[in-house]
Design a protein around this motif. Structure first.
Motif, mmCIF file in Angstrom:
data_model
loop_
_atom_site.group_PDB
_atom_site.id
_atom_site.type_symbol
_atom_site.label_atom_id
_atom_site.label_comp_id
_atom_site.label_asym_id
_atom_site.label_seq_id
_atom_site.Cartn_x
_atom_site.Cartn_y
_atom_site.Cartn_z
ATOM 1 N N LEU A 41 65.103 -58.660 -1.084
ATOM 2 C CA LEU A 41 63.907 -57.908 -0.706
ATOM 3 C C LEU A 41 62.846 -58.088 -1.784
ATOM 4 O O LEU A 41 63.165 -58.240 -2.970
ATOM 5 N N PHE A 42 61.588 -58.041 -1.346
ATOM 6 C CA PHE A 42 60.467 -58.183 -2.271
ATOM 7 C C PHE A 42 59.689 -56.869 -2.326
ATOM 8 O O PHE A 42 59.209 -56.377 -1.304
ATOM 9 N N LEU A 43 59.586 -56.311 -3.531
ATOM 10 C CA LEU A 43 58.804 -55.099 -3.744
ATOM 11 C C LEU A 43 57.581 -55.449 -4.582
ATOM 12 O O LEU A 43 57.703 -56.040 -5.657
ATOM 13 N N THR A 44 56.413 -55.126 -4.089
ATOM 14 C CA THR A 44 55.194 -55.218 -4.897
ATOM 15 C C THR A 44 54.647 -53.805 -5.066
ATOM 16 O O THR A 44 54.651 -53.013 -4.128
ATOM 17 N N TYR A 45 54.193 -53.503 -6.284
ATOM 18 C CA TYR A 45 53.680 -52.162 -6.544
ATOM 19 C C TYR A 45 52.424 -52.254 -7.398
ATOM 20 O O TYR A 45 52.167 -53.246 -8.095
ATOM 21 N N ASP A 46 51.636 -51.208 -7.314
ATOM 22 C CA ASP A 46 50.393 -51.106 -8.070
ATOM 23 C C ASP A 46 50.327 -49.712 -8.685
ATOM 24 O O ASP A 46 50.633 -48.717 -8.012
ATOM 25 N N VAL A 47 49.966 -49.648 -9.956
ATOM 26 C CA VAL A 47 49.806 -48.363 -10.630
ATOM 27 C C VAL A 47 48.376 -47.891 -10.392
ATOM 28 O O VAL A 47 47.419 -48.570 -10.778
ATOM 29 N N GLU A 48 48.230 -46.759 -9.762
ATOM 30 C CA GLU A 48 46.898 -46.252 -9.445
ATOM 31 C C GLU A 48 46.181 -45.792 -10.719
ATOM 32 O O GLU A 48 46.704 -44.987 -11.477
ATOM 33 N N SER A 49 44.987 -46.353 -10.938
ATOM 34 C CA SER A 49 44.122 -45.937 -12.060
ATOM 35 C C SER A 49 44.915 -45.861 -13.359
ATOM 36 O O SER A 49 44.984 -44.810 -14.014
ATOM 37 N N LEU A 50 45.530 -46.978 -13.740
ATOM 38 C CA LEU A 50 46.409 -46.975 -14.899
ATOM 39 C C LEU A 50 45.681 -46.574 -16.179
ATOM 40 O O LEU A 50 46.164 -45.731 -16.941
ATOM 41 N N TYR A 51 44.525 -47.172 -16.445
ATOM 42 C CA TYR A 51 43.866 -46.961 -17.740
ATOM 43 C C TYR A 51 43.549 -45.485 -18.020
ATOM 44 O O TYR A 51 43.858 -44.986 -19.109
ATOM 45 N N PRO A 52 42.932 -44.765 -17.089
ATOM 46 C CA PRO A 52 42.672 -43.349 -17.383
ATOM 47 C C PRO A 52 43.873 -42.437 -17.170
ATOM 48 O O PRO A 52 43.758 -41.216 -17.352
ATOM 49 N N SER A 53 45.022 -42.985 -16.780
ATOM 50 C CA SER A 53 46.190 -42.147 -16.483
ATOM 51 C C SER A 53 47.185 -42.089 -17.629
ATOM 52 O O SER A 53 48.162 -41.330 -17.553
ATOM 53 N N ILE A 54 46.981 -42.867 -18.678
ATOM 54 C CA ILE A 54 47.939 -42.892 -19.788
ATOM 55 C C ILE A 54 47.660 -41.712 -20.724
ATOM 56 O O ILE A 54 46.572 -41.639 -21.316
ATOM 57 N N PRO A 55 48.576 -40.782 -20.883
ATOM 58 C CA PRO A 55 48.365 -39.689 -21.840
ATOM 59 C C PRO A 55 48.187 -40.252 -23.249
ATOM 60 O O PRO A 55 48.955 -41.113 -23.685
ATOM 61 N N ILE A 56 47.181 -39.776 -23.955
ATOM 62 C CA ILE A 56 46.854 -40.366 -25.257
ATOM 63 C C ILE A 56 48.002 -40.205 -26.244
ATOM 64 O O ILE A 56 48.393 -41.163 -26.926
ATOM 65 N N ASP A 57 48.566 -39.009 -26.329
ATOM 66 C CA ASP A 57 49.653 -38.798 -27.291
ATOM 67 C C ASP A 57 50.863 -39.662 -26.954
ATOM 68 O O ASP A 57 51.481 -40.258 -27.854
ATOM 69 N N ALA A 58 51.205 -39.758 -25.669
ATOM 70 C CA ALA A 58 52.349 -40.582 -25.267
ATOM 71 C C ALA A 58 52.071 -42.058 -25.525
ATOM 72 O O ALA A 58 52.964 -42.807 -25.960
ATOM 73 N N GLY A 59 50.844 -42.499 -25.267
ATOM 74 C CA GLY A 59 50.510 -43.896 -25.499
ATOM 75 C C GLY A 59 50.595 -44.270 -26.965
ATOM 76 O O GLY A 59 51.154 -45.309 -27.326
ATOM 77 N N ILE A 60 50.032 -43.421 -27.849
ATOM 78 C CA ILE A 60 50.084 -43.707 -29.290
ATOM 79 C C ILE A 60 51.519 -43.658 -29.785
ATOM 80 O O ILE A 60 51.938 -44.471 -30.626
ATOM 81 N N SER A 61 52.311 -42.727 -29.257
ATOM 82 C CA SER A 61 53.712 -42.616 -29.670
ATOM 83 C C SER A 61 54.501 -43.871 -29.319
ATOM 84 O O SER A 61 55.303 -44.362 -30.124
ATOM 85 N N CYS A 62 54.260 -44.422 -28.124
ATOM 86 C CA CYS A 62 55.018 -45.617 -27.741
ATOM 87 C C CYS A 62 54.584 -46.817 -28.573
ATOM 88 O O CYS A 62 55.412 -47.646 -28.955
ATOM 89 N N ILE A 63 53.293 -46.939 -28.910
ATOM 90 C CA ILE A 63 52.832 -48.034 -29.767
ATOM 91 C C ILE A 63 53.465 -47.910 -31.151
ATOM 92 O O ILE A 63 53.853 -48.913 -31.771
#
Length: 721
Positions: free
Chosen positions: A396-418
């Motif tokens: 099976l083939f699944l294609t997905y898209d993240v809706e509005s990815l850039y403004p949806s990343i929590p800042i604290d979570a993003g910095i923590s993962c980096i």
């Protein structure tokens, strides 16, 4: 005639002796006409429907005929098949006559040849015929530039002389040029040895001799009536003109819709917080304090100098330096492929306080991509990977898209993962602990102090990152890679059904070997990892599309279990390539056509599919005014038989490091007449001179052109007032 001018003609640097001797030679030269002739190729008709059906019989026959062997004059009187051909010294060939006749058409006649005039008018304004004609030229269209400025020509020669003297002064240095450095254009190197100075004086003398032959008034490629209509349209405050998202053409929007859509998005208080003003002075002082601490942490001084590089003051950091900065401008690109039409938010970070800091972060975070096996740099990387993968019949083939990815990343979570990714590099001994801490602190400044301006009002982004800042892409990619790891930790049993999982930023594909129910479990688990991340998805048993390639279980898959590939083109694409009449250098026109043909060859796994899209491309170019005589040599120069070679070359390119370039260009303002000069011969280093043998690690001198302003500069504005 001046002696230097006579010498330039005598030495053969100027290709055409006079306009009277060869009428319209400049126009023909601008059109990319070579000295060799070629037999007339197949005729491709054009009409109102620019996007011809790929399977059309006439187009298929045209493509097949053009892909065959073509006889060409080699210049020695013998054709490619060995037949003797007498040279035509005074008599024009049929192809030259055809091009000469095309070049003599009036502006209106050339405009009438544009049959692809599609413009997306979503406004209430009724566009006039002249406005539609101008917009149909496309935003990349370059009007005929004004005559060359003699003063700027002299400045270009002086800058070239400075480059050569710098190369001589640092001739023994083989160190790579630092990626981040502060230029010092006012510093002048010492003069070179006599033979170098003699060469530079000779170049200046030759260019001065050509100044009277090139850069004069040229025939306009757009009528004054159309030009006036476009200027009037650009001043109309009731409409906004933007390029569509996904390169789907020009869109004319009502100003009130554009403003309402922007304010609707900026009204999301979970993402944007309104502020009365932007504290530029305070932000600049925070950046200076960080730089002082980073200097002691071991961040290279040249990197810090680049981050703090003033945009306006010539040297140093003086009082009031923050006044040079500009708040990021918020604007929208209409997403025509969405129902209803929405806007993609973009922020122009040019001249922003953290513009250079964001570029430095982008560079230093790129090594972290090794921890993201799902990351795709482009669609071609996925094509290479799937060539080595056997896909079972029940996959099976699944294609997905993240809706509005850039403004949806929590800042604290993003910095923590980096921070987690960076300390993996610390564990490998590739980054010092204090440098990693400094980069995390700088990322916090960039993400938490992202201010926007729209219509004279200001906002601060409190969640996510803005599209337009240099670090945004790598930041989003690494955040999604962190979600991949979390999914493996929380749902390890689902990974056994994943044959392949790849993603380009926010568009992903999964080839699944389990049941549909288990695949839906994977979608729910992945989408539930972060509350602000939402997925849209599609499941298929036969095919999927990612970026510009469609993969399917076709004829090739039935024989080899390797998926078939074909080029995907959005139905709304209007294919508004810049017209043949645009004042682009002829090599740009040839290069973009050849590049597209190579792209089609790489993406079409069947010869039949290539012939179809090749014929459609030919028709679309004809609809943009490209004559047969110009297209035929280009289309005949590349064959589908080269696909294995092109695939091998593109595969080797994927992980190859960019080689250091040592170049000595003469940078000129482009004007159609400058293509009449043999710049390579004019700039060639003297042979056998010992001084120039010490510059052998430099590429041979060449000329490069500074592009004239296009219609985009006239019609499109990032600022909204």
């Amino acid at each position: 005639m001046m002696p230097s001018r006579a010498k330039s003609i005598r030495d053969g640097f100027y290709l055409h002796l006079s306009a009277a001797a060869v009428p319209s030679a400049a126009v023909l030269r601008d059109s990319g006409v070579a000295a060799a002739t070629a037999p007339p190729g197949p005729s491709v008709s054009t009409g109102p429907s620019a996007a011809a059906a790929p399977g059309a019989a006439a187009d298929g026959a045209a493509a097949a005929a053009a892909d065959g062997p073509v006889e060409a004059d080699t210049g020695d009187g013998v054709g490619s098949r060995g037949r003797h051909r007498p040279r035509r010294r005074l008599e024009e060939s049929d192809r030259e006559r055809l091009l000469r006749r095309f070049a003599r058409r009036s502006v209106q006649e050339v405009a009438d040849k544009l049959t692809n005039v599609a413009v997306h008018n979503l406004s209430r304004r009724r566009l006039t015929e002249d406005e539609l004609t101008g917009l149909a030229l496309g935003l990349k269209f370059i009007p005929t530039p004004p005559p060359l400025d003699r003063g700027r020509l002299s400045q270009a020669v002086e800058q070239y002389q400075r480059r050569v003297r710098l190369a001589w002064q640092f001739r023994d240095s083989r160190r790579p040029v630092p990626r981040f450095r502060v230029p010092r254009p006012s510093w002048q190197p010492d003069p070179g040895p006599p033979e170098v100075e003699e060469y530079l004086a000779e170049v200046a003398d030759r260019v001065e001799g050509l100044a009277g032959l090139i850069g004069g008034p040229a025939r306009p490629n757009i009528s004054s009536r159309v030009r006036g209509a476009l200027l009037g349209l650009s001043r109309d405050r009731s409409v906004v003109i933007k390029p569509a998202d996904k390169n789907l053409g020009i869109v004319v929007l009502d100003r009130d819709w554009y403003e309402g859509e922007a304010l609707r998005q900026l009204g999301d208080r979970a993402v944007y917080e309104p502020v009365a003003a932007v504290p530029l002075r305070s932000l600049w002082q925070q950046l200076c304090r960080w730089a002082e601490q980073a200097r002691y942490a071991g961040v290279p001084p040249q990197v810090l100098d680049y981050i703090l590089q003033p945009r306006t003051p010539p040297t140093g950091v003086s009082a009031g330096v923050w006044e040079q900065f500009r708040v990021c401008r918020f604007y929208l690109l209409p997403k025509l492929h969405k129902t209803p039409v929405a806007g993609r938010p973009i922020c122009s970070s040019t001249l922003w306080v953290f513009e250079h800091a964001s570029a430095v972060l982008d560079h230093h975070l790129r090594p972290l991509l090794q921890f993201s096996p799902a990351h795709l740099p482009d669609s071609l990387a996925l094509l290479h990977q799937l060539q080595d993968l056997s896909v079972p019949a029940d996959a099976l083939f699944l294609t997905y898209d993240v809706e509005s990815l850039y403004p949806s990343i929590p800042i604290d979570a993003g910095i923590s993962c980096i921070e987690r990714w960076l300390f993996r590099l610390v564990g490998l001994g590739r980054v010092a602990v204090r440098v990693a801490d400094a980069l995390v602190q700088l990322l916090g400044l960039v993400m938490r102090q992202n201010h926007l301006e729209f219509g004279g009002r200001f906002w601060r982004q409190v969640r996510g990152t803005a599209m337009g800042t240099p670090v945004a892409v790598i930041y989003a990619v690494l955040f999604m890679a962190w979600l991949d790891e979390r999914l493996l930790e929380t749902e390890p049993e689902l990974s056994q059904f994943v044959l392949l999982h790849r993603r380009f930023i926010d568009d992903g594909v999964v080839i699944w070997t389990g049941t549909r129910e288990r695949l839906l479990d994977w979608v729910r688990a992945f989408g539930g990892l972060e509350q602000t991340i939402r997925l849209t998805h599609e499941i298929s048993t036969s095919h999927f599309t990612l970026l510009d390639i469609t993969f399917s279980k076709g004829e090739l898959w039935q024989r080899t279990a390797v998926l078939d590939t074909s080029t995907f083109q959005k139905p709304l694409n209007v294919y508004q390539y810049f017209p043949f009449s645009s004042a682009h250098p002829s090599h740009c026109k040839r290069g973009f056509i050849l590049g597209e043909l190579q792209r089609y060859i790489l993406r079409e796994s069947s010869f039949r599919g290539y012939l179809g899209i090749r014929a459609a491309f030919y028709s679309r170019l004809r609809a943009r005014g490209y004559p047969d005589a110009f297209l035929q040599p280009i289309f005949s120069s590349i064959s589908y038989a080269r696909r294995p070679e092109l695939l091998a070359r593109s595969r080797a390119r994927v992980e190859r490091e960019q080689e250091e370039q040592r170049v000595l260009p003469l940078v000129l303002d482009f004007h159609p007449s400058v293509q009449q000069v043999r710049w390579g011969a004019l700039l060639e280093f003297p042979t056998g001179a010992p001084a120039f043998e010490q510059l052998s690690h430099y590429r041979a001198p060449f000329v490069s052109y500074r592009a004239p302003p296009s219609l985009r500069r006239v019609l499109v504005r990032a600022a909204f007032r």
